[in-house]
Design a protein around this motif. Structure first.
Motif, PDB file in Angstrom:
ATOM      1  N   ARG A 128       0.983  -0.857  -0.270  1.00 46.81           N
ATOM      2  CA  ARG A 128       0.288   0.368   0.222  1.00 46.81           C
ATOM      3  C   ARG A 128       0.766   1.184   0.029  1.00 46.81           C
ATOM      4  O   ARG A 128       1.749   1.080   0.897  1.00 46.81           O
ATOM      5  N   ILE A 129       0.390   2.327  -0.493  1.00 47.83           N
ATOM      6  CA  ILE A 129       1.341   3.701  -0.997  1.00 47.83           C
ATOM      7  C   ILE A 129       0.471   4.640  -0.047  1.00 47.83           C
ATOM      8  O   ILE A 129      -0.434   4.471  -0.508  1.00 47.83           O
ATOM      9  N   ILE A 130       1.004   5.480   0.124  1.00 50.50           N
ATOM     10  CA  ILE A 130       0.349   6.484   0.671  1.00 50.50           C
ATOM     11  C   ILE A 130       0.899   7.843   0.512  1.00 50.50           C
ATOM     12  O   ILE A 130       1.957   7.645   0.603  1.00 50.50           O
ATOM     13  N   GLY A 131       0.619   8.506  -0.047  1.00 49.85           N
ATOM     14  CA  GLY A 131       1.106  10.286  -0.875  1.00 49.85           C
ATOM     15  C   GLY A 131       0.720  10.704   0.259  1.00 49.85           C
ATOM     16  O   GLY A 131      -0.290  11.728   0.186  1.00 49.85           O
ATOM     17  N   ILE A 132       2.223  11.893   0.419  1.00 46.31           N
ATOM     18  CA  ILE A 132       1.588  12.930   1.342  1.00 46.31           C
ATOM     19  C   ILE A 132       1.817  13.959   1.152  1.00 46.31           C
ATOM     20  O   ILE A 132       3.236  14.069   0.382  1.00 46.31           O
ATOM     21  N   ARG A 133       1.422  14.928   0.196  1.00 48.50           N
ATOM     22  CA  ARG A 133       2.097  16.480  -0.315  1.00 48.50           C
ATOM     23  C   ARG A 133       1.464  17.247   0.699  1.00 48.50           C
ATOM     24  O   ARG A 133      -0.001  18.086   1.413  1.00 48.50           O
ATOM     25  N   THR A 134       2.315  18.268   1.057  1.00 47.16           N
ATOM     26  CA  THR A 134       1.968  19.544   2.216  1.00 47.16           C
ATOM     27  C   THR A 134       0.759  19.866   3.290  1.00 47.16           C
ATOM     28  O   THR A 134       0.273  20.158   3.609  1.00 47.16           O
TER      29      THR A 134
END
Length: 262
Positions: A215-221
């Motif tokens: 599973r991939i969790i992408g975080i931006r700002t």
């Protein structure tokens, strides 16, 4: 196992590191957290074991509200959560075995802490952990005689010796060359599958994250902008997570990997 409900993390009055984080992670998952430097990846990871305190919302581990824990409660939580750092955090002037045995110190009676005498059971558990990461033959070697990859495997053995339910890994392969990185990641995957330990990893190497994580969790700002299966990640999704800077970042890491060979 782990649940973030509207979690917020502020540093002072002006820096909002995490905002509106809603996330559930089940036992046995292998999760990779990706995003730009400063996006909030390490902050999210370190809130789980109370290295950082959240400033809003609710964070649950095994249905226990982490922010409400104090003293013994925090220590008990951390016994269930192993932490792997980029810098290994080992005592380099002593043996591999002694570094792994350190994981048992919090549970020892006072006289064992003072004398440094460990039980036969502790030594067997430590040696078993070293065997699980493939460096049993290094048990009586000083840590400063090992390669970077071997030292990271010692750190991993020390963590699994404490029998955690969760392993948090903060950039565990950032200072390793590609060949060694693969060996270490293979260890993480094996432990995740064979022992059903949840692995939550903050990682810059996107291709490695996609290969090993389920599973991939992408975080931006400070916000989660992607949460899904690794096989469903597209170039467009990566472009959004990294704000169009992925190629630039990958070039930077390739240069660092070349330096690792020198």
């Amino acid at each position: 196992m782990i649940e973030f409900i509207n979690v917020e993390k502020r540093y002072g009055k002006d820096v909002l590191a995490l905002q509106d984080i809603n996330l559930s992670i089940e036992q046995g998952e292998f999760v990779a957290i990706i995003g730009l430097s400063g996006a909030g990846k390490s902050t999210l990871l370190r809130c789980i074991n109370r290295m950082h305190d959240i400033t809003g919302g609710t964070l649950l581990v095994d249905n226990i509200e982490v922010a409400q824990l104090k003293g013994k409660g925090v220590r008990k939580l951390r016994r269930r959560i192993g932490m792997i750092f980029q810098s290994f955090n080992l005592v380099t002037r002593t043996t591999v075995l002694k570094n792994v045995l350190v994981s048992f110190i919090p549970d020892l009676p006072a006289w064992r802490k003072i004398t440094g005498i460990f039980s036969k059971e502790h030594k067997i558990r430590a040696l078993t952990a070293l065997d699980q990461v493939g460096i049993l033959d290094k048990a009586y070697v000083r840590v400063d005689q090992l390669s970077g990859g071997q030292q990271q495997r010692v750190a991993l053995a020390r963590t699994i010796a404490q029998n955690p339910a969760i392993i948090l890994a903060d950039e565990p392969i950032a200072s390793l060359d590609p060949v060694t990185s693969k060996q270490v990641m293979d260890d993480f995957k094996k432990i995740n599958k064979d022992m059903q330990i949840s692995v939550i990893m903050n990682i810059h190497h996107v291709e490695v994250a996609l290969e090993y994580a389920d599973r991939i969790i992408g975080i931006r700002t400070g916000e989660i902008v992607y949460d899904g299966h690794a096989s469903e990640v597209t170039p467009e999704i990566l472009d959004y997570i990294y704000n169009g800077k992925l190629d630039e970042i990958q070039d930077e890491f390739e240069e660092k990997e070349k330096e690792a060979y020198v």
